[in-house]
Design a protein around this motif. Structure first.
Motif, PDB file in Angstrom:
ATOM      1  N   PRO A 196      22.564  11.622   2.046  1.00  0.00           N
ATOM      2  CA  PRO A 196      23.254  12.829   1.565  1.00  0.00           C
ATOM      3  C   PRO A 196      24.581  12.534   0.870  1.00  0.00           C
ATOM      4  O   PRO A 196      24.939  13.206  -0.091  1.00  0.00           O
ATOM      5  N   ASN A 197      25.296  11.512   1.331  1.00  0.00           N
ATOM      6  CA  ASN A 197      26.565  11.198   0.690  1.00  0.00           C
ATOM      7  C   ASN A 197      26.389  10.358  -0.572  1.00  0.00           C
ATOM      8  O   ASN A 197      27.320  10.142  -1.326  1.00  0.00           O
ATOM      9  N   LEU A 198      25.174   9.874  -0.752  1.00  0.00           N
ATOM     10  CA  LEU A 198      24.840   9.113  -1.950  1.00  0.00           C
ATOM     11  C   LEU A 198      24.580  10.056  -3.118  1.00  0.00           C
ATOM     12  O   LEU A 198      24.798   9.717  -4.277  1.00  0.00           O
ATOM     13  N   LEU A 199      24.093  11.257  -2.797  1.00  0.00           N
ATOM     14  CA  LEU A 199      23.555  12.134  -3.833  1.00  0.00           C
ATOM     15  C   LEU A 199      24.563  12.590  -4.895  1.00  0.00           C
ATOM     16  O   LEU A 199      24.245  12.509  -6.077  1.00  0.00           O
ATOM     17  N   PRO A 200      25.769  13.056  -4.519  1.00  0.00           N
ATOM     18  CA  PRO A 200      26.639  13.571  -5.590  1.00  0.00           C
ATOM     19  C   PRO A 200      26.948  12.542  -6.673  1.00  0.00           C
ATOM     20  O   PRO A 200      26.734  12.837  -7.854  1.00  0.00           O
ATOM     21  N   PRO A 201      27.400  11.317  -6.318  1.00  0.00           N
ATOM     22  CA  PRO A 201      27.632  10.365  -7.407  1.00  0.00           C
ATOM     23  C   PRO A 201      26.346   9.988  -8.137  1.00  0.00           C
ATOM     24  O   PRO A 201      26.347   9.796  -9.350  1.00  0.00           O
ATOM     25  N   LEU A 202      25.253   9.934  -7.390  1.00  0.00           N
ATOM     26  CA  LEU A 202      23.982   9.558  -8.001  1.00  0.00           C
ATOM     27  C   LEU A 202      23.532  10.602  -9.021  1.00  0.00           C
ATOM     28  O   LEU A 202      23.028  10.271 -10.093  1.00  0.00           O
ATOM     29  N   PHE A 203      23.739  11.851  -8.672  1.00  0.00           N
ATOM     30  CA  PHE A 203      23.349  12.939  -9.567  1.00  0.00           C
ATOM     31  C   PHE A 203      24.060  12.800 -10.912  1.00  0.00           C
ATOM     32  O   PHE A 203      23.460  12.935 -11.978  1.00  0.00           O
ATOM     33  N   ILE A 204      25.344  12.475 -10.846  1.00  0.00           N
ATOM     34  CA  ILE A 204      26.120  12.331 -12.073  1.00  0.00           C
ATOM     35  C   ILE A 204      25.609  11.154 -12.894  1.00  0.00           C
ATOM     36  O   ILE A 204      25.426  11.247 -14.101  1.00  0.00           O
ATOM     37  N   VAL A 205      25.364  10.043 -12.194  1.00  0.00           N
ATOM     38  CA  VAL A 205      24.880   8.861 -12.909  1.00  0.00           C
ATOM     39  C   VAL A 205      23.539   9.151 -13.568  1.00  0.00           C
ATOM     40  O   VAL A 205      23.293   8.745 -14.707  1.00  0.00           O
ATOM     41  N   VAL A 206      22.688   9.887 -12.879  1.00  0.00           N
ATOM     42  CA  VAL A 206      21.386  10.204 -13.446  1.00  0.00           C
ATOM     43  C   VAL A 206      21.562  11.036 -14.716  1.00  0.00           C
ATOM     44  O   VAL A 206      20.897  10.791 -15.732  1.00  0.00           O
ATOM     45  N   THR A 207      22.480  11.984 -14.675  1.00  0.00           N
ATOM     46  CA  THR A 207      22.737  12.793 -15.864  1.00  0.00           C
ATOM     47  C   THR A 207      23.101  11.904 -17.049  1.00  0.00           C
ATOM     48  O   THR A 207      22.586  12.063 -18.149  1.00  0.00           O
ATOM     49  N   LEU A 208      23.990  10.950 -16.781  1.00  0.00           N
ATOM     50  CA  LEU A 208      24.396  10.046 -17.857  1.00  0.00           C
ATOM     51  C   LEU A 208      23.235   9.157 -18.295  1.00  0.00           C
ATOM     52  O   LEU A 208      23.031   8.920 -19.482  1.00  0.00           O
ATOM     53  N   GLU A 209      22.474   8.694 -17.319  1.00  0.00           N
ATOM     54  CA  GLU A 209      21.420   7.720 -17.613  1.00  0.00           C
ATOM     55  C   GLU A 209      20.254   8.331 -18.380  1.00  0.00           C
ATOM     56  O   GLU A 209      19.631   7.647 -19.191  1.00  0.00           O
ATOM     57  N   ILE A 210      19.940   9.610 -18.111  1.00  0.00           N
ATOM     58  CA  ILE A 210      18.812  10.217 -18.827  1.00  0.00           C
ATOM     59  C   ILE A 210      19.050  10.101 -20.325  1.00  0.00           C
ATOM     60  O   ILE A 210      18.144   9.768 -21.093  1.00  0.00           O
ATOM     61  N   GLY A 211      20.301  10.333 -20.732  1.00  0.00           N
ATOM     62  CA  GLY A 211      20.634  10.219 -22.145  1.00  0.00           C
ATOM     63  C   GLY A 211      20.305   8.843 -22.695  1.00  0.00           C
ATOM     64  O   GLY A 211      19.664   8.701 -23.740  1.00  0.00           O
ATOM     65  N   TRP A 212      20.707   7.807 -21.935  1.00  0.00           N
ATOM     66  CA  TRP A 212      20.456   6.438 -22.419  1.00  0.00           C
ATOM     67  C   TRP A 212      18.976   6.105 -22.411  1.00  0.00           C
ATOM     68  O   TRP A 212      18.492   5.386 -23.288  1.00  0.00           O
TER      69      TRP A 212
END
Ligand SMILES: Nc1ncnc2c1ncn2[C@@H]1O[C@H](COP(=O)(O)OP(=O)(O)OP(=O)(O)O)[C@@H](O)[C@H]1O
Ligand SMILES: [Mg+2]
Lengths: 289, 261
Positions: free
Chosen positions: A192-208
């Motif tokens: 659960p504490n992994l999710l917030p930063p991970l969510f942001i990274v995923v947003t950035l990564e989808i673009g790449w």
């Protein structure tokens, strides 16, 4: 009335976030609803109408085979987005498993797994993906697998860093003393504490990932010809760069917009969560310094 | 009940690159016992090794030599099953109340965690036990569904205490539980701790550098200086201590407190 005012307040507080959300929703919806809103069949070849400019029937004109450019763009959104989502989700699952495993156990296991990741990360990812596809042959499945392999390593490293960080927190010690088992520690505290930063990274990564898909499709290794995909569309249009630049510009703008919006969204999210300084640091550590 | 016997701990830096850095000695030859229903105060300056001692007693950090026995069971040389039984009798309250709780859990979930790990309770039973625990530490049931961020430091430290006593443990390690709180809240929580000790027959290992708090709560006091216990005495005799370092520690902090606002 109260509800509307609240929404208005939220929007005015988070302008960038709201605008990005709306734009992404529009793009995603247009992809989902492509069969309903596309004016023409994206694969219908009509040489009588080839390379026509915008008209009532073809709002963005037609390509060298007389196919409706707008329809191809809309269907291409589907292909690009669903491929990107598939790749990122797979990477997330694989990366979380490896990252949690290495980060939680630590010690020699961690060292070994991370050295393997380092070795893979030392090769530029697109080049590695290209060599894998070269071995397996071109096609969207091979491309997806190659990108998943290459990207998972990065996710694993990133998540491993986060897990190590969380593991040092006092509340993990407190939970252990409360008798929490390792499995519950993972599912109730660490993930659960992994999710917030991970969510942001995923947003950035989808673009790449969308960029990578387009790049590989552009050089003919990814999505193959009749299927509409942004990168493949640019590839097909490149012979007409001088006479009809429209064929390249339209999908190019689409890729640019998508990547730019996703990046802006990621930045805005990380700023809101107070992670804007930490994330780049973690990401850099994950990429291997 | 708790017997700490010649415990030594060194922190070495053993990474792959610098292997032979001289290890830093955090604890050397520490021995003491804690009797049931009493409070042992550990006084010491910052860096004296107090938290290290707490961790060793909690079973989190194996000592280099020596042993820790709790109710006759060696914490580091017994099998898992025995250790698991001891687990619930040995609880902790940390200094920083905010970092000691998962920020994504509610007060109810935080206190329910030890209960769920050791007991099978219906939702109804669990709720009533949690409300009761909250009342014991002076909090109303309205806080049940709050996030840690919505609580004040004093309130959250009470939640931490409620979690620590949820399993009816025999010994609680209090690692500077009052240091991050203001004076009035410190007094209130100290009073709660005193009441709990009397009503439940709890034992404490009270780690602190606050001489007055240690004096108030403890029965015995040990002074830790640079990893060694230099003197241990009854709490009511602590101002007549003889060892120079303990005089320094006790009187210096005492003076500072008197001069302070
Ligand atoms: N994980 C660690 N690795 C290496 N050295 C450590 C580690 N933890 C503590 N130390 C060292 O051990 C010594 C004792 O630390 P400890 O945390 O027990 O002190 P303390 O008495 O609790 O101090 P404080 O009152 O500031 O909390 C310190 O010198 C510290 O630098
Ligand atoms: Mg400490």
């Amino acid at each position: 009335m109260e509800g509307i005012r609240r929404i208005g307040w939220t929007v005015s507080q988070h302008k960038v976030l709201s605008i990005c959300m709306v734009l992404i929703s529009i793009i995603v919806l247009s992809g989902l609803l492509a069969p309903l809103i596309a004016p023409n069949d994206p694969n219908f070849v009509d040489l009588m109408h080839k390379l026509e400019g915008p008209s009532k029937q073809f709002p963005l004109g037609t390509d060298q085979l007389g196919r409706c450019l707008l329809s191809r763009l809309l269907y291409g959104t589907r292909v690009s987005l669903s491929l990107a989502l598939l790749i990122v989700t797979s990477c997330l699952v694989i990366g979380t498993i490896i990252g949690c495993f290495a980060g939680y156990i630590g010690g020699k296991v961690d060292g070994l797994v991370m050295r393997i990741c380092d070795a893979i990360l030392a090769i530029p990812s697109l080049i590695l993906a290209i060599s894998l596809i070269a071995i397996w042959g071109a096609g969207w499945k091979q491309m997806a697998v190659a990108l998943i392999i290459v990207q998972s390593v990065y996710y694993a490293r990133f998540i491993r860093g986060l897990v190590k960080n969380i593991k040092q927190q006092t509340y993990i010690t407190a939970a252990k003393i409360a008798g929490t088992s390792t499995l519950r520690l993972m599912t109730r505290h660490i993930i659960p504490n992994l999710l917030p930063p991970l969510f942001i990274v995923v947003t950035l990564e989808i673009g790449w990932v969308i960029m990578d898909i387009s790049a590989l499709s552009f050089i003919g290794l990814g999505v193959q010809s009749p299927t509409p995909e942004w990168g493949a569309m640019i590839n097909e249009g490149k012979s007409f760069l001088r006479s009809h630049p429209r064929l390249m510009i339209v999908p190019g703008v689409m890729i640019f917009c998508m990547v730019a919006i996703l990046n802006l969204l990621g930045e805005a999210l990380s700023e809101r969560k107070g992670l804007s300084r930490l994330l780049p640091k973690w990401a850099k550590e994950a990429k291997g310094s | 009940m708790l017997v700490v016997d010649h415990v030594t701990k060194k922190y070495g830096t053993s990474s792959w690159f610098h292997r032979n850095k001289p290890a830093k000695s955090a604890l050397s030859d520490v021995s003491f016992t804690v009797e049931p229903g009493t409070c042992m105060g550990i006084l010491g300056e910052s860096g004296a090794g107090k938290s290290t001692l707490g961790k060793i007693i909690l079973g989190l950090l194996p000592p280099d030599s020596g042993s820790v026995r709790f109710e006759g069971v060696d914490l580091y040389r017994s099998d898992r099953h025995t250790r698991k039984k001891i687990r619930r009798n040995l609880q902790v309250v940390f200094q920083d109340c905010y970092s000691a709780v998962n920020p994504r859990m509610t007060v109810r979930q935080i206190i329910a965690e030890p209960l769920r790990n050791f007991e099978r309770l219906s939702a109804q039973q669990e709720r009533s036990i949690i409300v009761e625990l909250l009342e014991t530490v002076g909090l109303a049931a309205e806080h049940l569904d709050k996030n840690p961020r919505q609580m004040s430091g004093g309130q959250l430290q009470r939640v931490n205490i409620a979690r620590a006593i949820a399993l009816n443990p025999k010994l609680i390690v209090l690692d500077e539980p009052l240091s991050s709180l203001d004076m009035i809240v410190q007094k209130q929580i100290l009073q709660h701790l005193n009441e709990l000790k009397d009503s439940k027959g709890l034992s404490y290992l009270f780690i602190s550098h606050d001489v007055m708090a240690v004096n108030n709560l403890s029965d015995r006091v040990a002074v830790l200086d640079k990893g060694m216990i230099v003197e241990s005495m009854e709490a009511n005799a602590m101002f007549e201590c003889s060892h120079p370092s303990s005089q320094r520690i006790i009187h210096a902090i005492h003076e500072a407190n008197r001069l302070g606002p």
